[in-house]
Enzyme design. Structure first.
Site: not given
Ligand code: M6R
Length: 608
Positions: A2, A27, A75, A99-100, A483, A487, A490, A506, A603
């Site tokens: 949020c 965000r 959110w 927020n929270g 990684e 990517k 997501e 395995h 984000k």
């Molecule tokens: O702000 P942060 O680096 O702590 O965020 C961690 C993850 O939420 C963040 O890396 C998330 O996995 C990304 N969307 C990946 O691209």
């Protein structure tokens, strides 16, 4: 997640709030709202489900000159995304954004029988609670907020206004960021400094447990226990260009392409190639303290976790007698893990606000272990709570998918490892190749991006028909494969998972069929031949393979080989990751998804 904005001053509050909310769009959110008050306290509340554009439509028909207002992007946590659940929430004369999560909202609601609830949110409970102490303006708004927050369990960043006092905004925070923008005859607020950029360069970062009363020319801050706080005004370093797309169609592509520069910022003043050493001031550990380190615990979520895994592989290569354990924050916070006293914990986070990572930081500090932040967002909660730290300085990362932060997090952690190795007296000859490659890396990134971009675009288009992918690698290429898979999944929503090449037999080998394609990282090096054998195993089972390699030796008949620069051998996985980033980007374009704001994601993950 949020976002909160607010304005009190001489200008139109609606305009400020909408432009601020747009800055916070990255965000992640599912509804938005704004309330403004005119001089007499008449409120105009506008809320809409979905994008801010929907809110703007309503605004066009309800334009107000009001000079005070608060806005929010929500959110969903409690209750579905809907107009009724969107903030601001009203209770009597009070309007509040939050927020929270208010954990004890059910319990509190029991005592608020007089209020007729119109939403399913915990935030409306908080608004009603504030109103119950406000007594229709009999008590100051700030006092009512303080009384209410004393009963709250959970996390919050809030802003509240009242129709009875249309010249003040009360804000507070506990576990969810709030920044106050200091202007001339105007005061602003936001949950993220990027909403303030271009309006003021002066900011006050509120601390947990603090509450502030803002008018157009005054800021009064105190703790929930009524102790006055003298505010520290800090400079907002971000400029407008850094939060705009700069000619690119998407923030994601911009952020991928700016990695040569962003990594240079990470390295600035920290690398001495001539002497083969690095120098990091931020951690603030003496040579003696560095020498005593026996264990490193690296904590992060998502991409930050992968960065930690990859950095751990490197640190083990050149730092003897040290153990490195990289952990997922959401798991680690609930493990009963003992951390030996001769450990240091690296807390990795782009946003510096990730709830699970922050919880681990606090837990680790309780054990008396030194914490070092590897953070991007300046002034963020993690950056302020760690014992020392190294900012990665990549500038704002707006796209939900993290790219430039990953590259710089890995290198910043490797540099921290090198700092330990230097202090422990590791032969300079062992460390120099790493330092030299780190120094060359920005240029290698530039040439790699330039040389592969078009090729990756056309490969991604061909593979966009697939819904399943397997990413593969060994050694440093394994966390890189993880990684890459994250990517892809997501943003393109392709079901992508990574496996260590050695794990194929395995289990995962059973997956290989025409529904899947494989994305394999095969760097030159000690384990090259073993990786090649693994590629053969997949080929023999009819795999549809794309191989990323940095050597011309590779000659197996896979469907596609993407050859990258061989300039940096040790850090070849970082260069290979650029291919994975571009591949995910172009695959997502081909599938027609929202590149910068993938569905269901935010984000900055400020709730557990
Ligand atoms: O702000 P942060 O680096 O702590 O965020 C961690 C993850 O939420 C963040 O890396 C998330 O996995 C990304 N969307 C990946 O691209």
């Amino acid at each position: 997640m949020c976002g909160i904005v607010g304005y009190v001053g001489e200008k139109q509050a609606q305009d400020f709030c909408i432009s601020g909310l747009k800055r916070l769009e990255y965000r992640g959110y599912d509804s938005a709202g704004v309330v403004t008050l005119d001089e007499k306290g008449k409120a105009t509340l506008l809320r809409a489900k979905g994008k801010i554009a929907n809110l703007e439509e309503k605004l066009a028909a309800n334009k107000r000159e009001d000079k005070i207002g608060i806005g929010h992007t929500r959110w969903a946590t409690h209750g579905e995304p809907s107009e009724a659940n969107a903030h601001p929430h009203q209770a009597g004369p009070i309007y509040l954004v939050h927020n929270g999560i208010i954990e004890n909202y059910k319990e509190l609601k029991e005592h608020l029988k007089e209020h007729k609830f119109k939403s399913e949110t915990d935030t409306e409970v908080l608004a009603a609670l504030v109103n119950s102490f406000y007594k229709d303006g009999k008590y100051p708004l700030m006092n009512a907020v303080v009384q209410a927050l004393k009963l709250v369990k959970g996390t919050y960043g809030i802003a509240a206004v009242s129709t009875k006092s249309p010249d003040e905004i009360v804000v507070a925070r506990s576990g969810s960021p709030l920044v106050i923008g200091v202007g001339h005859d105007e005061t602003m607020l936001a949950s993220d400094a990027s909403a303030l950029v271009g309006h003021t360069k002066r900011a006050i970062y509120l601390n947990d447990g603090e509450v502030a009363r803002l008018t157009k020319n005054s800021i009064e801050i105190k703790t929930l226990n009524a102790e006055p706080v003298s505010a520290k005004v800090e400079e907002i370093e971000t400029n407008l260009a850094a939060i705009q797309k700069g000619g690119y169609d998407h923030f994601l592509l911009k952020e991928i392409m700016e990695q040569p520069e962003s990594l240079k910022e990470t390295l600035r003043g920290r690398v001495n190639v001539k002497e083969g050493i690095v120098h990091l001031g931020g951690p603030g550990l003496s040579e003696t303290e560095l020498r005593k380190i026996k264990h490193l615990v690296i904590v992060g979520c998502g991409t930050a976790y992968h960065a930690g895994l990859l950095a751990g592989y490197y640190i083990e290569q050149f730092t003897p007698e040290i153990t490195v354990e990289t952990v997922i924050a959401s798991e680690y916070r609930y493990r009963n893990a003992y951390i030996p006293k001769d450990s240091v914990a690296l807390i990795v986070s782009q946003s510096g606000e990730t709830a699970d990572t922050l919880a681990c930081l606090r837990e680790i500090k309780k054990q008396g272990v030194k914490t070092i932040g590897i953070v991007n967002a300046i002034g963020s909660t993690i950056a302020r709570e760690v014992d020392g730290g190294t900012y990665v300085h990549v500038g704002p990362e707006i796209s939900v998918a993290s790219t430039k932060a990953f590259t710089s997090q890995v290198i910043a952690m490797v540099m921290f490892g090198l700092t330990i190795a230097q202090a422990k007296g590791v032969r300079p000859g062992t460390l120099k190749p790493y330092v030299e490659e780190i120094d060359k890396l920005p240029e290698a990134i530039r040439t790699t991006l330039e040389s592969v971009r078009k090729e990756v675009e056309s490969v991604a288009k061909k593979y966009a028909k697939y819904e399943h992918a397997v990413y593969l690698g060994r050694d440093t290429a394994y966390p890189t494969a993880m990684e890459g898979a994250l990517k892809l999944k997501e943003i393109s929503y392709v079901d992508a998972n990574a496996y260590a090449f050695g794990e194929l037999k395995h289990g995962p080998l059973a997956l290989i069929d025409d529904r899947f394609f494989e994305f394999a990282l095969v760097p030159e090096g000690e384990l090259y031949d073993k990786a090649v054998s693994n590629v053969q195993e997949v080929l023999a089972r009819g795999g549809h393979m794309i191989v990323i390699t940095n050597t011309s030796k590779f000659d197996l008949p896979v469907e596609k080989v993407i050859k990258i620069s061989s300039d940096c051998k040790l850090f070849a996985p970082i260069l290979m990751n650029l291919v994975a980033q571009l591949f995910a980007y172009y695959m997502t374009l081909a599938k027609g998804n929202n590149v910068d704001q993938p569905r269901n994601l935010a984000k900055s993950v400020t709730v557990e």
